[in-house]
Motif scaffolding. Structure first.
Motif, PDB file in Angstrom:
ATOM      1  N   ASP A 294      -6.360   1.130   2.168  1.00  0.00           N
ATOM      2  CA  ASP A 294      -5.846   0.147   3.132  1.00  0.00           C
ATOM      3  C   ASP A 294      -6.650  -1.148   3.021  1.00  0.00           C
ATOM      4  O   ASP A 294      -6.102  -2.253   3.010  1.00  0.00           O
ATOM      5  CB  ASP A 294      -5.963   0.688   4.565  1.00  0.00           C
TER       6      ASP A 294
ATOM      7  N   LYS B  20      -6.119   1.161   8.845  1.00  0.00           N
ATOM      8  CA  LYS B  20      -5.018   0.233   8.590  1.00  0.00           C
ATOM      9  C   LYS B  20      -5.108  -0.984   9.496  1.00  0.00           C
ATOM     10  O   LYS B  20      -5.001  -2.120   9.046  1.00  0.00           O
ATOM     11  CB  LYS B  20      -3.675   0.937   8.817  1.00  0.00           C
TER      12      LYS B  20
ATOM     13  N   LYS C  30       0.880  -1.184   0.000  1.00  0.00           N
ATOM     14  CA  LYS C  30       0.000   0.000   0.000  1.00  0.00           C
ATOM     15  C   LYS C  30       0.907   1.219   0.000  1.00  0.00           C
ATOM     16  O   LYS C  30       1.721   1.417   0.899  1.00  0.00           O
ATOM     17  CB  LYS C  30      -0.912   0.001   1.230  1.00  0.00           C
TER      18      LYS C  30
ATOM     19  N   GLY D 223     -10.051   7.375   9.216  1.00  0.00           N
ATOM     20  CA  GLY D 223      -9.198   7.223   8.040  1.00  0.00           C
ATOM     21  C   GLY D 223      -9.958   7.006   6.742  1.00  0.00           C
ATOM     22  O   GLY D 223      -9.363   6.885   5.692  1.00  0.00           O
TER      23      GLY D 223
END
Ligand code: ADP
Ligand code: MG
Length: 695
Positions: A597, A652, A441, A497
């Motif tokens: 992610d 993540k 990633k 995120g």
């Protein structure tokens, strides 16, 4: 980069070096005011002696700069060789020979292969264009990347631009530092005013730079100003003069920082502030002494908040100079944390300070109590690699009879013990990697900063040559946010995120991800190879998605329902490197924005990847500021629940848990802000960043 009017640049391979480009040209359509700052080394190189004797001057048209050979300490032929090169370049450019200046950098004590340079002059002249990067690359020696900076100011109603490039790396000590730097501007300014502007800028920048304490024979900083901007000539003592001084100063500081970050073997930039000194020269000297101390630098490499070495360096200077300063009364802080004050060590959380010192930029501040003057010096840490790069520089640098300087890195030059260790280690990785798949990633600074982008591209190509099959999944970086703002769609909201994506914005997200970011990464990787293939999550139905349902409505954010990995299999079989933009195709035909992610995790599962690596802008998972180098899955769950893991790291962490559950063997979070971190992770036994294990 905006190029000042009337300037063109070139960088070519003339044959001084075996393969890399080694000859740079700066050319101006108009005669320039020219000024220079030069090394004070008494053993200075021939082109330095020549240029220093001629500047400041008017009417200069060109600079020819070579790397690979310093033209220093070669005897009396040095100067005539430099003049011959200038004359050949002048002929090729159809200008007078005394309007061309020369600069050199490279190995000392080998005669310049003048005939090669003379022969290359016509090609150099016809290669002129706006690609200043090519000139910057042609002056590199042990630099790992070109260094460029630019700026713009208004002078009256005229727009003045400045574009500059430099090289650095080793043998970099103040006054000046091994630096070649060239500033070009379209300002109109007299040679004398230019000279004083340049000296002021260099005094605050290159003179405050110390990589290894060794002063070079070739340092040269030259500024050329051709007046093409059409401003009224800048006079000293005016606001316009101050404006150009500060533009020069910030450009030189920017180049200086790039040089420090890329010092031989350097892993981080170290900035030293000294304040509270009785006079400014003392402040400057002490800041440079701390930045230059080998023990301070070694401590920086080891992320060790060893304030004793800082005060020892200050004390040594003060003692030898007999200055009225008491170092024991100073306050020392590292990364903003006070480590020494009131005559003794401060109470600190050493682990937290160490974690902060792993950042790629470390700030050391020393506050004295004797006055009010301050100064800032720049340097870098001292790593094992500094010695590796410099220990055998001349024995591995071979000059052939025709003057070609080649780096002879053949294994035969190493000791049998080293050869054995190197081969065994390399072979073991190559056999371990062959045909293994690694999903990476790509996000954060590694996607934004030019030097990191270049090192990422090199790493991916190297991994591929070592037999690994990389797959890259990228995020949107700052691009989506910027584009949304430009289009007046307002600020993006992130929940853990994940970008909340309104229906009318999903097209913008897709346009930026697939149309811009993806193609840019593919171009970057294919600059040095031709294996990267851009793939959107929609291509061949790679990422099937549906609306992600959570406590809050996230709009068109999707979750992956199925990965149709057939296309990736076809590409990997042929050893292509797929670069995936995380857009999902819904059963309803809608496009969905998939968090990168999560997309990386799903792809890693579907491909049964051997590793999944997240590149981001922190050293890894941090707990109380300290890096956790290994963590188990259930511990990770607790850290999400108790709020230790927040924001972007939640996306993540959840993706990592999903990948582990789906059978991916090892998942890593690594710091994309340090160059070559992917290589460090894959090619060392220790690993870097955080490894998440199955319980
Ligand atoms: P990327 O662009 O790589 O996806 P994000 O900003 O989405 O980066 O996610 C990483 C961020 O998560 C870090 O920069 C940090 O601010 C934040 N974060 C929150 N908690 C932690 C933690 N415990 N350890 C590390 N980073 C954390
Ligand atoms: Mg993120």
């Amino acid at each position: 980069m905006k190029i000042p009017r009337g300037f063109s640049y070139a960088g070519i391979h003339s044959g001084i070096k075996a393969a890399r480009s080694d000859l740079a040209l700066i050319f101006s359509e108009l005669g320039c005011a020219a000024a220079g700052c030069f090394t004070v080394n008494a053993a200075r190189a021939a082109p330095v002696r020549d240029a220093a004797s001629r500047l400041p001057a008017r009417g200069i048209r060109a600079i020819v700069a070579n790397s690979g050979n310093a033209n220093a300490l070669v005897g009396p032929t040095g100067e005539s060789d430099a003049r011959e090169v200038c004359a050949a370049v002048a002929r090729a450019l159809d200008v007078a020979p005394d309007t061309v200046l020369a600069a050199s950098t490279g190995v000392i004590g080998v005669r310049l292969p003048v005939q090669k340079l003379v022969a290359a002059a016509p090609q150099l002249a016809s290669a002129r264009g706006s690609a200043i990067e090519l000139a910057a690359a042609a002056i590199m020696t042990t630099d790992t990347r070109p260094k460029l900076a630019s700026g713009a100011i208004k002078v009256g109603s005229a727009d003045v631009s400045v574009a500059a490039f430099a090289k650095g790396s080793g043998m970099v000590a103040p006054e000046l530092a091994t630096v070649l730097a060239f500033l070009t501007t379209d300002a109109s300014i007299s040679p004398q005013a230019l000279d004083s502007a340049l000296h002021r800028a260099v005094h605050q920048s290159f003179d405050m730079l110390n990589i290894d304490g060794d002063m070079s024979t070739n340092d040269t900083v030259i500024a050329l100003a051709n007046g093409a901007a059409g401003n009224a000539p800048i006079e000293e003592g005016t606001p316009e003069f101050e404006a150009i001084v500060s533009a020069f100063e910030s450009i030189c500081k920017d180049l200086g920082r790039q040089i420090a970050e890329d010092g031989d073997g350097a892993t981080k930039l170290v900035e030293v502030h000294v304040e509270g000194a009785p006079d400014v020269d003392m402040a400057r000297d002490l800041a440079r002494a701390v930045a230059g101390s080998n023990l301070v630098k070694a401590a920086m490499f080891g992320a060790d908040p060893n304030w004793g070495r800082v005060l020892a360096a200050i004390g040594a200077r003060v003692g030898t100079r007999k200055w009225p300063i008491d170092p024991t009364r100073a306050t020392v802080s590292v990364q903003g944390v006070c480590v020494y004050t009131n005559g003794g060590p401060a109470v600190i959380d050493a682990a937290a300070v160490r974690a902060k010192m792993r950042e790629p930029h470390v700030l050391v501040s020393v506050t004295l109590v004797e006055g009010h003057e301050r100064a800032t010096a720049y340097g870098c840490d001292l790593s094992y690699d500094y010695v590796k790069v410099n220990a055998d520089y001349t024995s591995q640098t071979q000059a052939s009879p025709d003057g070609t300087i080649a780096r002879d890195g053949r294994l035969t030059n190493y000791s049998p013990g080293f050869k054995h260790a190197l081969l065994v280690e390399a072979l073991s990785y190559i056999s371990r990697f062959t045909n293994k798949r690694a999903v990476i990633k790509y996000g954060g600074a590694a996607m934004v900063k030019d030097s990191l982008k270049a090192s990422f591209a090199n790493d991916i190509n190297l991994l591929r040559s070592a037999g690994l099959l990389p797959v890259i999944v990228h995020g949107g970086g700052p691009e989506i946010t910027q584009t949304m703002e430009i289009l007046g769609r307002g600020k993006s909201e992130f929940i853990d995120g994940v970008r909340v994506t309104a229906r009318e914005d999903v097209k913008v997200v897709e346009m930026v991800l697939t149309g811009k970011v993806n193609t840019e990464i593919v171009s970057l990787l294919n600059q040095s190879s031709a294996h990267a293939v851009g793939v959107s999550g929609k291509d061949a139905g790679l990422l099937r998605a549906r609306k992600l349902v959570s406590d809050r409505d996230l709009g068109m954010v999707g979750e992956v329902t199925h990965v149709n990995h057939e296309l990736l299999e076809v590409l990997l079989d042929k050893r292509y490197v797929p670069v995936v933009s995380p857009v999902g195709l819904g059963e309803d035909g809608e496009g969905y924005n998939i968090n990168a992610d999560a997309a990386a995790a799903e792809i890693a599962i579907a491909l049964r990847a051997y590793k999944l690596i997240y590149l981001t802008d922190v050293p890894g998972i941090l707990v109380n500021g300290e890096l956790v180098s290994e963590i188990g899955a259930s511990d990770l769950v607790r850290k999400i629940e108790d709020g230790t893991i927040r924001g972007g790291m939640v996306a993540k962490a959840k993706s990592i848990l999903r990948a582990i559950e789906g059978g991916v063997e090892s998942v890593h979070i690594i710091d994309g802000r340090t160059a070559h971190s992917v290589i460090a992770e894959l090619f060392t036994d220790r690993g870097v960043g955080t490894l998440v294990r199955r319980d």
